[in-house]
Design a protein around this motif. Structure first.
Motif, PDB file in Angstrom:
ATOM      1  N   GLY A 225       0.997  -1.496  -0.282  1.00  0.00           N
ATOM      2  CA  GLY A 225       0.071   0.221  -0.051  1.00  0.00           C
ATOM      3  C   GLY A 225       0.504   1.325   0.124  1.00  0.00           C
ATOM      4  O   GLY A 225       0.345   2.744   0.027  1.00  0.00           O
ATOM      5  N   LYS A 226       1.817   1.345  -0.264  1.00  0.00           N
ATOM      6  CA  LYS A 226       2.905   2.639  -0.384  1.00  0.00           C
ATOM      7  C   LYS A 226       3.762   2.646  -1.601  1.00  0.00           C
ATOM      8  O   LYS A 226       4.598   3.339  -1.646  1.00  0.00           O
ATOM      9  N   VAL A 227       3.304   1.587  -2.328  1.00  0.00           N
ATOM     10  CA  VAL A 227       4.589   2.005  -3.736  1.00  0.00           C
ATOM     11  C   VAL A 227       3.384   1.821  -4.543  1.00  0.00           C
ATOM     12  O   VAL A 227       2.135   1.324  -4.451  1.00  0.00           O
ATOM     13  N   PHE A 228       3.429   3.178  -5.347  1.00  0.00           N
ATOM     14  CA  PHE A 228       2.748   3.442  -6.639  1.00  0.00           C
ATOM     15  C   PHE A 228       3.137   3.947  -7.992  1.00  0.00           C
ATOM     16  O   PHE A 228       4.443   3.928  -7.602  1.00  0.00           O
ATOM     17  N   LYS A 245       9.629   9.775  -2.701  1.00  0.00           N
ATOM     18  CA  LYS A 245      11.136   8.595  -3.172  1.00  0.00           C
ATOM     19  C   LYS A 245      10.717   7.903  -4.372  1.00  0.00           C
ATOM     20  O   LYS A 245       9.524   7.323  -4.002  1.00  0.00           O
ATOM     21  N   VAL A 246      12.072   7.758  -5.411  1.00  0.00           N
ATOM     22  CA  VAL A 246      11.330   7.463  -6.546  1.00  0.00           C
ATOM     23  C   VAL A 246      12.467   6.369  -6.339  1.00  0.00           C
ATOM     24  O   VAL A 246      13.225   6.140  -6.073  1.00  0.00           O
ATOM     25  N   VAL A 247      11.829   5.337  -7.051  1.00  0.00           N
ATOM     26  CA  VAL A 247      12.185   3.816  -7.115  1.00  0.00           C
ATOM     27  C   VAL A 247      12.547   3.428  -8.646  1.00  0.00           C
ATOM     28  O   VAL A 247      13.870   2.909  -8.791  1.00  0.00           O
ATOM     29  N   VAL A 260       7.032   5.231  -7.380  1.00  0.00           N
ATOM     30  CA  VAL A 260       7.803   6.399  -6.235  1.00  0.00           C
ATOM     31  C   VAL A 260       7.269   5.233  -4.970  1.00  0.00           C
ATOM     32  O   VAL A 260       4.963   4.312  -4.898  1.00  0.00           O
ATOM     33  N   LEU A 261       7.297   5.254  -3.327  1.00  0.00           N
ATOM     34  CA  LEU A 261       7.350   5.201  -2.426  1.00  0.00           C
ATOM     35  C   LEU A 261       6.420   6.535  -1.480  1.00  0.00           C
ATOM     36  O   LEU A 261       6.792   7.664  -1.156  1.00  0.00           O
ATOM     37  N   ALA A 262       5.242   6.220  -1.224  1.00  0.00           N
ATOM     38  CA  ALA A 262       4.283   7.235  -0.002  1.00  0.00           C
ATOM     39  C   ALA A 262       3.638   6.512   0.824  1.00  0.00           C
ATOM     40  O   ALA A 262       3.121   5.632   0.894  1.00  0.00           O
ATOM     41  N   GLU A 283      14.897   0.045  -0.854  1.00  0.00           N
ATOM     42  CA  GLU A 283      14.579   1.813  -1.734  1.00  0.00           C
ATOM     43  C   GLU A 283      14.149   2.612  -0.552  1.00  0.00           C
ATOM     44  O   GLU A 283      14.557   3.720   0.246  1.00  0.00           O
ATOM     45  N   TYR A 284      13.154   2.125   0.349  1.00  0.00           N
ATOM     46  CA  TYR A 284      12.162   1.913   1.684  1.00  0.00           C
ATOM     47  C   TYR A 284      13.285   2.288   2.425  1.00  0.00           C
ATOM     48  O   TYR A 284      13.864   2.794   3.153  1.00  0.00           O
ATOM     49  N   ILE A 285      14.592   1.079   3.041  1.00  0.00           N
ATOM     50  CA  ILE A 285      15.139   1.473   4.008  1.00  0.00           C
ATOM     51  C   ILE A 285      16.285   1.836   3.557  1.00  0.00           C
ATOM     52  O   ILE A 285      16.324   2.370   4.629  1.00  0.00           O
ATOM     53  N   PHE A 286      16.839   2.025   2.318  1.00  0.00           N
ATOM     54  CA  PHE A 286      18.464   2.739   2.451  1.00  0.00           C
ATOM     55  C   PHE A 286      18.629   4.294   1.598  1.00  0.00           C
ATOM     56  O   PHE A 286      19.435   4.735   2.141  1.00  0.00           O
ATOM     57  N   GLU A 287      17.081   4.875   1.145  1.00  0.00           N
ATOM     58  CA  GLU A 287      17.499   5.619   0.466  1.00  0.00           C
ATOM     59  C   GLU A 287      17.039   6.839   1.017  1.00  0.00           C
ATOM     60  O   GLU A 287      16.003   7.039   2.004  1.00  0.00           O
TER      61      GLU A 287
END
Ligand SMILES: Nc1ncnc2c1ncn2[C@@H]1O[C@H](COP(=O)(O)OP(=O)(O)O)[C@@H](O)[C@H]1O
Ligand SMILES: [Mg+2]
Length: 287
Positions: A225-228, A245-247, A260-262, A283-287
């Motif tokens: 639910g956090k990846v769009f 945050k762009v993947v 993106v992550l949001a 990406e969520y953990i590191f960026e």
């Protein structure tokens, strides 16, 4: 069933604490040790391969300290280090015979295993060629064959796909999953796709700790639910990049697709929730 346990393992270089109180239990299957350069992956591997000693804590194999097991443990181990010399003037066959001798394999065993391993890594045709002429992919497969000599129960591969092109990476990945049966395999990498689909568990490593671990599915579920995906045009790209945050960004003739992550759905007309992958989680953990 074989079991390898890290129990409160710490390691420093001088004043720099590189591994901080690590605990983990490995059983047969493929583990992905995933983290950026400098996270401590190679250091952890050198402890597991008994090339370095922990300052604190201990490593147990089937309940016994690997320090006490010594040679008996190292004989069960296959290792492909991050940077390995390959003796350029050796032919592949000579290299494997040489490594077999270093590992203390009996001649009859080497004679049986070497052709089987050459077949497995698909290098039988080039066994009489010198390693200096090998491509990156061939070299890595030769090094994997070397790690498999002696039929080890524990196989440690440190950045095995470094320097491979995308096709070779896929080939190498398939090879790893083929040799995984009944063995503990640990693959250190900073490349998510190397292990996303073959690892039974992932250990994310950051600054000497393992902040997250679990099956790829468990990790991905944490960001459900956090990846769009936003579909947009050139005019809005910059504003999206600065807001989220762009993947990943991709495009076709008419549109730009931004992953993106949001925490909540971005307010764009064309925005859809997407199923998270391990790349998103990384990406969520590191960026
Ligand atoms: N022999 C060494 N002496 C001093 N520092 C080291 C040594 N080896 C690694 N380090 C440091 O330890 C940290 C972890 O390195 P390493 O285990 O190689 O990480 P990774 O394999 O994840 O890239 C880095 O900060 C690195 O600079
Ligand atoms: Mg490393």
């Amino acid at each position: 069933m074989a079991e390898l346990v890290l129990r409160n393992v710490s390691k420093s270089y001088g004043k720099h604490k590189v591994l901080k109180d690590l605990c983990y239990t490995f059983s047969p299957g493929i583990y992905g040790l995933l983290g950026p350069n400098g996270a401590g992956k190679s250091t952890m591997i050198h402890l597991i391969t008994d090339n370095l000693r922990p300052d604190e804590g201990e490593i147990l194999y089937n309940g016994e300290s690997i320090r006490n097991l010594g040679k008996a443990y190292r004989e069960k181990l296959g290792f492909m280090p991050q940077q390995q010399r390959v003796y350029p003037n050796f032919t592949l066959e000579r290299f494997l015979w040489y490594m077999a001798a270093l590992k203390g394999l009996k001649k009859e065993e080497a004679k049986k295993q070497i052709p089987e391993l050459l077949e497995l890594v698909n290098l039988s045709d080039v066994k009489t060629r010198r390693l200096s002429g090998f491509s990156g992919g061939m070299k890595q497969r030769a090094l994997l064959a070397q790690a498999l000599l002696g039929n080890p129960e524990v196989i440690i591969l440190d950045e095995p796909t470094a320097g491979l092109d995308p096709k070779e990476r896929i080939r190498f990945r398939n090879l790893i999953s083929r040799v995984a049966f009944n063995r503990i395999i640990l693959v250190a990498t900073h490349v998510v796709s190397d292990i996303e689909f073959i690892a039974k568990e992932i250990l994310l490593m950051s600054e000497g700790t393992v902040p997250e671990s679990g099956t790829p599915w468990e990790l991905c579920e944490k960001i459900e639910g956090k990846v769009f995906q936003i579909v947009t045009d050139e005019a809005h790209v910059q504003e999206i990049i600065s807001a989220y945050k762009v993947v990943n960004i991709s495009k076709d003739e008419n549109h730009i697709y931004i992953r993106v992550l949001a925490d909540v759905m971005p307010e764009y007309a064309e925005c859809k929730v997407r199923k998270p992958g391990l790349e998103d989680f990384y990406e969520y953990i590191f960026e």
